[in-house]
Design a protein around this motif. Structure first.
Motif, PDB file in Angstrom:
ATOM      1  N   MET A 160      -3.382 -14.570  12.524  1.00 51.72           N
ATOM      2  CA  MET A 160      -2.739 -14.072  11.025  1.00 51.72           C
ATOM      3  C   MET A 160      -3.996 -13.336  10.449  1.00 51.72           C
ATOM      4  N   SER A 161      -3.596 -12.318   9.685  1.00 50.80           N
ATOM      5  CA  SER A 161      -4.614 -11.611   8.785  1.00 50.80           C
ATOM      6  C   SER A 161      -4.870 -12.140   7.470  1.00 50.80           C
ATOM      7  N   THR A 162      -6.108 -12.210   7.025  1.00 49.98           N
ATOM      8  CA  THR A 162      -6.224 -12.953   5.808  1.00 49.98           C
ATOM      9  C   THR A 162      -6.054 -11.806   4.749  1.00 49.98           C
ATOM     10  N   ALA A 163      -5.842 -12.172   3.417  1.00 44.81           N
ATOM     11  CA  ALA A 163      -5.697 -11.177   2.417  1.00 44.81           C
ATOM     12  C   ALA A 163      -6.832 -10.270   2.321  1.00 44.81           C
ATOM     13  N   THR A 164      -8.058 -10.738   2.682  1.00 51.11           N
ATOM     14  CA  THR A 164      -9.235  -9.695   2.548  1.00 51.11           C
ATOM     15  C   THR A 164      -9.131  -8.699   3.701  1.00 51.11           C
ATOM     16  N   ASP A 165      -8.622  -9.209   5.052  1.00 53.05           N
ATOM     17  CA  ASP A 165      -8.482  -8.031   5.821  1.00 53.05           C
ATOM     18  C   ASP A 165      -7.357  -7.338   5.687  1.00 53.05           C
ATOM     19  N   ILE A 166      -6.417  -7.683   5.140  1.00 47.92           N
ATOM     20  CA  ILE A 166      -5.211  -6.640   4.644  1.00 47.92           C
ATOM     21  C   ILE A 166      -5.651  -5.662   3.631  1.00 47.92           C
ATOM     22  N   MET A 167      -6.488  -6.291   2.595  1.00 49.09           N
ATOM     23  CA  MET A 167      -7.151  -5.430   1.479  1.00 49.09           C
ATOM     24  C   MET A 167      -7.995  -4.290   2.263  1.00 49.09           C
ATOM     25  N   ARG A 168      -8.871  -4.648   3.146  1.00 43.72           N
ATOM     26  CA  ARG A 168      -9.864  -3.715   3.759  1.00 43.72           C
ATOM     27  C   ARG A 168      -8.927  -2.646   4.572  1.00 43.72           C
TER      28      ARG A 168
ATOM     29  N   ILE B  49      -5.942  -1.576   3.956  1.00 43.88           N
ATOM     30  CA  ILE B  49      -5.039  -0.841   3.150  1.00 43.88           C
ATOM     31  C   ILE B  49      -6.041   0.068   2.406  1.00 43.88           C
ATOM     32  N   LEU B  50      -7.072  -0.304   2.014  1.00 41.70           N
ATOM     33  CA  LEU B  50      -8.169   0.733   1.212  1.00 41.70           C
ATOM     34  C   LEU B  50      -8.581   1.630   2.262  1.00 41.70           C
ATOM     35  N   ASP B  51      -8.756   1.311   3.353  1.00 40.77           N
ATOM     36  CA  ASP B  51      -9.380   2.371   4.590  1.00 40.77           C
ATOM     37  C   ASP B  51      -8.030   3.471   4.743  1.00 40.77           C
ATOM     38  N   ALA B  52      -6.794   2.702   4.864  1.00 41.45           N
ATOM     39  CA  ALA B  52      -5.832   3.862   5.203  1.00 41.45           C
ATOM     40  C   ALA B  52      -5.460   4.479   4.060  1.00 41.45           C
ATOM     41  N   GLU B  53      -5.368   4.170   2.717  1.00 42.24           N
ATOM     42  CA  GLU B  53      -5.121   4.914   1.768  1.00 42.24           C
ATOM     43  C   GLU B  53      -6.010   5.843   1.364  1.00 42.24           C
ATOM     44  N   SER B  54      -7.313   5.476   1.409  1.00 39.93           N
ATOM     45  CA  SER B  54      -8.573   6.337   1.099  1.00 39.93           C
ATOM     46  C   SER B  54      -8.561   7.588   2.072  1.00 39.93           C
TER      47      SER B  54
END
Length: 205
Positions: free
Chosen positions: A1-9, A11-16
């Motif tokens: 399961m992905s951690t919140a930090t993994d998800i944040m990275r 999402i930041l990459d995808a939205e950037s």
């Protein structure tokens, strides 16, 4: 399961990447020309509209324009069908937002507006430049149509980020064209930190 930090990275990459992929074209110049002509020369106003999450972005864009010297209001497309269409005046310009470009209430709003004031132009922000709404537009500003970062691929996330950025481009471009100053900002924003900063009240923390 992905951690919140993994998800944040992720999402930041995808939205950037989605923001960087927003198509850049002379359509922005034409959109700003319409805003300058109708609001600052003809003394109409900018009227924004969208449904659902896109409607919340439309409201934010309207309030940002208003605070930076370009009078703007937000018109809810459903309420427009129940009398709020009366806020429109013949020299206004409209900014419509729909990710699909097929939102029924927004497409119907175009017909309603043209039945009242046929000369009002439409700036459209959409993820689908081949949509019915884009075909009705005076100027179309595509978001690039990047997929949503929502794990279902459904919840407006990446699309609303792109819409917000496009709104910021329009606001800042218009501010530069009209020569909007900190003093102008202060006259419209009296309270809080931003009002103090615009007036040069350095003691405000």
């Amino acid at each position: 399961m992905s951690t919140a930090t993994d998800i944040m990275r992720r999402i930041l990459d995808a939205e950037s990447r989605a923001i960087a992929a927003i198509p850049v074209s002379d359509a922005y110049e034409r959109a700003v020309d319409l805003i300058i002509e109708h609001v600052h020369r003809r003394h109409g106003k900018l009227v924004t509209s969208g449904m659902g999450k896109a409607g919340q972005i439309a409201l934010n864009i309207a309030t940002t324009f208003s605070s930076t010297g370009t009078p703007a209001v937000n018109l809810h497309p459903a309420e427009a069908q129940h009398g709020d269409l009366g806020v429109l005046q013949p020299d206004d310009v409209m900014l419509l937002i729909s990710n699909s470009g097929k939102t029924r209430e927004i497409v119907e709003l175009v017909s309603l507006v043209r039945g009242l004031f046929p000369g009002i132009p439409f700036i459209v922000i959409t993820g689908n430049p081949d949509s019915p709404l884009a075909e009705l537009a005076t100027v179309t500003l595509p978001t690039g149509g990047a997929p949503e970062v929502c794990p279902l691929g459904l919840t407006p996330t990446t699309s609303t980020t792109a819409m917000t950025v496009i709104g910021d481009v329009l606001v800042v471009s218009t501010m530069e064209r009209i020569g909007f100053t900190a003093a102008d900002y202060a006259r419209r924003h009296h309270g809080g930190y931003l009002g103090g900063a615009a007036r040069g009240d350095n003691h405000i923390k």
